[in-house]
Structures are given as C-alpha cells and as structure tokens.
Design an enzyme around this catalytic site. Sequence first.
Site, PDB file in Angstrom:
ATOM      1  N   SER A  99     -13.375  20.379 -29.403  1.00  0.00           N
ATOM      2  CA  SER A  99     -12.185  19.972 -30.148  1.00  0.00           C
ATOM      3  C   SER A  99     -11.130  19.406 -29.203  1.00  0.00           C
ATOM      4  O   SER A  99     -11.053  19.788 -28.023  1.00  0.00           O
ATOM      5  CB  SER A  99     -11.606  21.178 -30.881  1.00  0.00           C
ATOM      6  OG  SER A  99     -10.314  20.919 -31.382  1.00  0.00           O
ATOM      7  N   TYR A 145      -8.163  29.987 -31.791  1.00  0.00           N
ATOM      8  CA  TYR A 145      -9.267  29.073 -32.125  1.00  0.00           C
ATOM      9  C   TYR A 145      -9.522  28.112 -30.967  1.00  0.00           C
ATOM     10  O   TYR A 145     -10.653  27.945 -30.505  1.00  0.00           O
ATOM     11  CB  TYR A 145      -8.938  28.286 -33.387  1.00  0.00           C
ATOM     12  CG  TYR A 145      -9.753  27.018 -33.511  1.00  0.00           C
ATOM     13  CD1 TYR A 145     -11.093  27.067 -33.885  1.00  0.00           C
ATOM     14  CD2 TYR A 145      -9.195  25.768 -33.212  1.00  0.00           C
ATOM     15  CE1 TYR A 145     -11.863  25.901 -33.971  1.00  0.00           C
ATOM     16  CE2 TYR A 145      -9.947  24.612 -33.292  1.00  0.00           C
ATOM     17  CZ  TYR A 145     -11.270  24.675 -33.669  1.00  0.00           C
ATOM     18  OH  TYR A 145     -12.027  23.532 -33.733  1.00  0.00           O
ATOM     19  N   LYS A 184     -12.798  27.430 -27.943  1.00  0.00           N
ATOM     20  CA  LYS A 184     -13.445  26.182 -27.533  1.00  0.00           C
ATOM     21  C   LYS A 184     -13.379  26.008 -26.013  1.00  0.00           C
ATOM     22  O   LYS A 184     -14.362  25.616 -25.367  1.00  0.00           O
ATOM     23  CB  LYS A 184     -12.800  24.988 -28.233  1.00  0.00           C
ATOM     24  CG  LYS A 184     -12.958  24.977 -29.745  1.00  0.00           C
ATOM     25  CD  LYS A 184     -14.407  24.853 -30.178  1.00  0.00           C
ATOM     26  CE  LYS A 184     -14.532  24.649 -31.681  1.00  0.00           C
ATOM     27  NZ  LYS A 184     -15.939  24.583 -32.142  1.00  0.00           N
TER      28      LYS A 184
END
Length: 340
Positions: free
Chosen positions: A125, A149, A153
């Site tokens: 991302s 979140y 990643k």
Amino acid sequence: MKTILVTGGTGFIGSHTCVELLNQSYDVVIVDNLCNSHSEVLNRIVSITDKSATFYEVDLLDRVALNTVFTKYQIDAVIHFAGLKAVGESTHIPLSYYHNNLTGTLILLDVMANHGVFDLVFSSSAAVYGDDNSAPYQEHFPLSSTSPYGRTKVMIEQFLQDAFVSDPRWSIALLRYFNPVGAHPSGLIGEDANAISTNLMSFITQVAVGQRKFLSVFGGDYPTADGTGVRDYIHVVDLALGHIKALEKLASQTVKSIDAYNLGTGQGSSVLDVIQTFEKASNRVIPYEIMPRRSGDIAESYANPQKAANELGWKVQFSLETMCRDAWNWQSKNPNGYHS
C-alpha cells in the site's frame, strides 16, 4: 498453464485480479475466509470469464487447512491480498490487525516454503510512505506509517526482505497501491457497499444511489488548488493487470529478486475533482459538506509509477472519467452490493 493461489481472492481487488488471471488462461485457486467479502463473487467471475476459480473458505491463521490446499494443488505462485484493511478500524483494534495480518502472512510464507513455492506478489500500500515524504512518492523513500493497518504493510515488507536475504529462492514483487476505484465494466463485480470501506468513490456512489444524504469532505483548507485532499486514483482493472505483469516478471527472471513497485497513475485528483467528474459520468448531483480535517490525513499523495513502467512494462489505461463511469455502473446495478 500455471496455477496461482490467490489469498483474499473474493475481495474488491482480488476478484478483479482473478478475472484477469482467468482471462489469460491461468488456473486460479482462491482461499478466503469471507470476513469482508461475499461468495456471490465466485458466480460473477464465472459470468464474466466463462471459467471458474477453485475456492476454499480458509483463514490464513488455519495452518492445517492452508497446508491441505497446497498439498492438493501444484501451486506455481501466490498473490497475497488477504488481510484486514480499514485504516480507521485498525486504530480501534490494533492488536487484531497485527495478529491477523502479520501472523497470517507468516503462516502463509512457512507453508509456501514447505511446499517449494517461492514466487510471491504481495499486496502492499501507499500507506507505507507515511506522512514525512513528499509526493510524488518513489520506491526508494523511507517507510513509515500513521496507522496500525499501514504498519502491518511496512512490517510484512520487512518480513519479505528478510526472507529473501536468508533464502535466495524467494522471488517477490511488492506492489504499493495508491487509491483503487472503479469496477469491472460489466457491472458484475465491484466494491461491495456493505463491506468495510474508506474509499471515497464508494461513499460517492452510495450518495448517488440514495443510501447516504450527502458526502462528507474532510478538509477544505489544505494547500491544494481547491483546498481538498489530493490522491492518486487508479482503476481497479489497471491494478489487477499490474499483478499479471508482476507474475510475468517473477516467472521470466533467471536471477531471483525482491522489488517494490508503485501502482498509480502518477497524477493527483482532488476530492472536488472526483465529485465533479462523477457527476458528469453519472448525470447525478452529489451533495457534499466540508468537514474538519481528519487526524493523520495529508494534503497530497500520488505516485511516481516510472519503475513499474520500466521493469514490468505496465502503465494505466483508464481515465478518472472511466473510473467514475464504471463505479456508477456497478453501484446502480448493485445498490446493496452482492446482497442486491
């Protein structure tokens, strides 16, 4: 013919990628726990491609079930989408995000290695660029994140870097997405309005279909042309095709590698740009209200996609107008997502 295992293959990006894989004559095996997706996607994939993907309702945390899938099929490569994905939710239940995304990936990597599968395309991302870098983002920028979140990643990218250094049989593409929007032009698959989403386009289409009275625009005083945040919106089909290009690179190279690639258009569009373009594409009026900025949001985020163009031979095909038209086509035909 190669067999590709797709984790999270019934999700928004995963389902579109499965369509493109089947269209290019790959065999597809999907594992997904359906926590934020719908099994109806599988029927829609068949309607689009006249082919079916093999599906197993499996959670990556279930090592035994995952191992059974690898034992049954001769998997050539894995595309890894599966994971919890809502930035806001991750701030409320961070430990669940760390456990699910990190542990699930570690189990997947272990099972892959045990079965001699070392080609991996990872769904990363633009969130890994944090808020200290300036757009356009380039792959060599330092990584950080402002949410649990995003940190999952960053951490998983580090897992994969370390795995490659320790065992050069690994061949890995890290695909850093910017803002996926749109839907398949058939209108059969798209982003489910009932799923957890922080996607601007999803909120716009919900206003257009009457599920929301107005759109909340967070921040009207950014140092941008119209005061609203600028992001790099990419058609989900373009994004799906990027995964095919990444697979082709992994399959063709004689020297194994791990590389990161930005998948974006390289152009930023403001929130008001998107609203106005959608109104033209849909012939709908989108009422909106300017709200205070959200904590952690930044003024501009867009990609430098040149590395993907040079090394993968990938570039976007679809305009913002096409993204809006396809998103509206999906939402108008499926006002309640896959429950319609």
